[in-house]
Design a protein around this motif. Structure first.
Motif, PDB file in Angstrom:
ATOM      1  N   VAL A  62       0.810  -1.223   0.000  1.00 42.46           N
ATOM      2  CA  VAL A  62       0.000   0.000   0.000  1.00 42.46           C
ATOM      3  C   VAL A  62       0.843   1.273   0.000  1.00 42.46           C
ATOM      4  CG1 VAL A  62      -1.828  -1.223   1.226  1.00 42.46           C
ATOM      5  CG2 VAL A  62      -0.229   0.215   2.515  1.00 42.46           C
ATOM      6  N   LYS A  63       2.156   1.128   0.058  1.00 37.45           N
ATOM      7  CA  LYS A  63       3.027   2.308   0.086  1.00 37.45           C
ATOM      8  C   LYS A  63       2.784   3.184  -1.135  1.00 37.45           C
ATOM      9  CE  LYS A  63       6.934   0.679   2.840  1.00 37.45           C
ATOM     10  NZ  LYS A  63       8.347   0.217   2.815  1.00 37.45           N
ATOM     11  N   GLY A  64       2.670   4.477  -0.889  1.00 40.94           N
ATOM     12  CA  GLY A  64       2.430   5.414  -1.969  1.00 40.94           C
ATOM     13  C   GLY A  64       0.974   5.564  -2.349  1.00 40.94           C
ATOM     14  N   ARG A  65       0.117   4.697  -1.829  1.00 40.36           N
ATOM     15  CA  ARG A  65      -1.312   4.772  -2.145  1.00 40.36           C
ATOM     16  C   ARG A  65      -2.154   5.092  -0.911  1.00 40.36           C
ATOM     17  NH1 ARG A  65      -4.026   0.406  -3.796  1.00 40.36           N
ATOM     18  NH2 ARG A  65      -2.708  -1.084  -2.684  1.00 40.36           N
ATOM     19  N   PHE A  66      -1.755   4.593   0.247  1.00 40.24           N
ATOM     20  CA  PHE A  66      -2.510   4.775   1.482  1.00 40.24           C
ATOM     21  C   PHE A  66      -1.758   5.726   2.414  1.00 40.24           C
ATOM     22  CE2 PHE A  66      -4.919   0.434   1.620  1.00 40.24           C
ATOM     23  CZ  PHE A  66      -5.366   0.657   0.325  1.00 40.24           C
ATOM     24  N   ALA A  67      -2.508   6.434   3.243  1.00 37.48           N
ATOM     25  CA  ALA A  67      -1.909   7.317   4.236  1.00 37.48           C
ATOM     26  C   ALA A  67      -2.684   7.226   5.535  1.00 37.48           C
ATOM     27  CB  ALA A  67      -1.876   8.751   3.735  1.00 37.48           C
ATOM     28  N   ILE A  68      -1.975   6.946   6.625  1.00 34.47           N
ATOM     29  CA  ILE A  68      -2.585   6.884   7.945  1.00 34.47           C
ATOM     30  C   ILE A  68      -2.346   8.207   8.653  1.00 34.47           C
ATOM     31  CG2 ILE A  68      -0.523   5.877   9.005  1.00 34.47           C
ATOM     32  CD1 ILE A  68      -2.379   4.249  10.836  1.00 34.47           C
ATOM     33  N   SER A  69      -3.333   8.664   9.384  1.00 35.10           N
ATOM     34  CA  SER A  69      -3.184   9.902  10.146  1.00 35.10           C
ATOM     35  C   SER A  69      -4.119   9.854  11.351  1.00 35.10           C
ATOM     36  CB  SER A  69      -3.506  11.129   9.284  1.00 35.10           C
ATOM     37  OG  SER A  69      -4.844  11.093   8.829  1.00 35.10           O
ATOM     38  N   LYS A  70      -3.906  10.750  12.278  1.00 35.66           N
ATOM     39  CA  LYS A  70      -4.772  10.790  13.445  1.00 35.66           C
ATOM     40  C   LYS A  70      -4.963  12.224  13.895  1.00 35.66           C
ATOM     41  CE  LYS A  70      -1.018  10.052  16.776  1.00 35.66           C
ATOM     42  NZ  LYS A  70      -0.604   9.322  18.007  1.00 35.66           N
ATOM     43  N   ASP A  71      -6.045  12.437  14.581  1.00 37.30           N
ATOM     44  CA  ASP A  71      -6.355  13.736  15.166  1.00 37.30           C
ATOM     45  C   ASP A  71      -6.658  13.495  16.633  1.00 37.30           C
ATOM     46  OD1 ASP A  71      -7.554  16.110  16.063  1.00 37.30           O
ATOM     47  OD2 ASP A  71      -8.307  16.583  14.070  1.00 37.30           O
ATOM     48  N   ASN A  72      -5.677  13.743  17.481  1.00 34.25           N
ATOM     49  CA  ASN A  72      -5.847  13.465  18.904  1.00 34.25           C
ATOM     50  C   ASN A  72      -7.004  14.265  19.503  1.00 34.25           C
ATOM     51  OD1 ASN A  72      -3.718  11.709  18.770  1.00 34.25           O
ATOM     52  ND2 ASN A  72      -2.247  13.092  19.725  1.00 34.25           N
ATOM     53  N   ALA A  73      -7.155  15.487  19.052  1.00 34.87           N
ATOM     54  CA  ALA A  73      -8.202  16.349  19.606  1.00 34.87           C
ATOM     55  C   ALA A  73      -9.593  15.801  19.308  1.00 34.87           C
ATOM     56  CB  ALA A  73      -8.055  17.757  19.068  1.00 34.87           C
ATOM     57  N   LYS A  74      -9.726  15.137  18.163  1.00 35.80           N
ATOM     58  CA  LYS A  74     -11.020  14.576  17.773  1.00 35.80           C
ATOM     59  C   LYS A  74     -11.117  13.094  18.101  1.00 35.80           C
ATOM     60  CE  LYS A  74     -11.855  17.828  13.971  1.00 35.80           C
ATOM     61  NZ  LYS A  74     -12.127  17.963  12.513  1.00 35.80           N
ATOM     62  N   ASN A  75     -10.055  12.545  18.709  1.00 36.57           N
ATOM     63  CA  ASN A  75     -10.032  11.102  19.021  1.00 36.57           C
ATOM     64  C   ASN A  75     -10.349  10.282  17.781  1.00 36.57           C
ATOM     65  OD1 ASN A  75      -9.506  11.374  21.861  1.00 36.57           O
ATOM     66  ND2 ASN A  75     -11.596  12.130  22.045  1.00 36.57           N
ATOM     67  N   SER A  76      -9.729  10.641  16.677  1.00 36.21           N
ATOM     68  CA  SER A  76     -10.033   9.978  15.411  1.00 36.21           C
ATOM     69  C   SER A  76      -8.759   9.542  14.703  1.00 36.21           C
ATOM     70  CB  SER A  76     -10.823  10.913  14.497  1.00 36.21           C
ATOM     71  OG  SER A  76     -12.105  11.185  15.031  1.00 36.21           O
ATOM     72  N   LEU A  77      -8.858   8.389  14.068  1.00 34.01           N
ATOM     73  CA  LEU A  77      -7.798   7.813  13.240  1.00 34.01           C
ATOM     74  C   LEU A  77      -8.349   7.688  11.833  1.00 34.01           C
ATOM     75  CD1 LEU A  77      -4.954   6.307  13.260  1.00 34.01           C
ATOM     76  CD2 LEU A  77      -6.314   4.211  13.422  1.00 34.01           C
ATOM     77  N   TYR A  78      -7.485   7.916  10.849  1.00 31.51           N
ATOM     78  CA  TYR A  78      -7.940   7.875   9.460  1.00 31.51           C
ATOM     79  C   TYR A  78      -7.028   7.001   8.608  1.00 31.51           C
ATOM     80  CZ  TYR A  78     -10.209  12.090  11.205  1.00 31.51           C
ATOM     81  OH  TYR A  78     -10.938  12.976  11.953  1.00 31.51           O
ATOM     82  N   LEU A  79      -7.600   6.503   7.533  1.00 36.40           N
ATOM     83  CA  LEU A  79      -6.814   5.820   6.508  1.00 36.40           C
ATOM     84  C   LEU A  79      -7.319   6.322   5.160  1.00 36.40           C
ATOM     85  CD1 LEU A  79      -4.590   3.702   5.955  1.00 36.40           C
ATOM     86  CD2 LEU A  79      -6.440   2.049   5.590  1.00 36.40           C
TER      87      LEU A  79
END
Length: 121
Positions: free
Chosen positions: A63-80
């Motif tokens: 998935v390298k180059g196609r997917f990106a993981i991130s998070k927002d601690n303030a919103k208690n949310s994780l994204y892909l």
């Protein structure tokens, strides 16, 4: 007890994009490493991406180059963020939290119920 709830799964055509979200109990993302895993029918659960408390990320080669993981601690949310999706990305996607960042599912402490991603050719 950490509770994780995924959302955002859908059916898309090859080449499309999706953004998965994982909502968690308060302060989860500041205390734990987080990861996205996936499991296709008849296959073992595999790691997709991880992120630690400092924001360091790792990705599976597939998935390298196609997917990106991130998070927002303030919103208690994780994204892909998933771009350039392929039929082989079809799977149930799970959010996980743990004290250790690992590609081995058994080393993670908490799991969500999963969200289905289906990519058609």
């Amino acid at each position: 007890q950490v509770q994780l709830v995924e959302s955002g799964g859908a059916s898309v055509q090859s080449g499309g994009s999706l953004r998965l979200s994982c909502a968690a109990s308060e302060n989860t993302y500041s205390k734990y490493c987080m990861g996205w895993f996936r499991q296709a029918p008849g296959k073992e659960r595999e790691g997709v991406a991880t992120i630690d408390g400092d924001g360091n990320t790792t990705y599976a080669d597939s998935v390298k180059g196609r997917f990106a993981i991130s998070k927002d601690n303030a919103k208690n949310s994780l994204y892909l963020q998933m771009n350039s999706l392929k039929p082989e990305d079809t799977a149930m996607y799970y959010c996980a939290a743990g004290r250790l960042k690992s590609w081995f599912p058994t080393l993670w402490d908490y799991w969500g119920q999963g969200t289905q991603v289906t990519v058609s050719s």
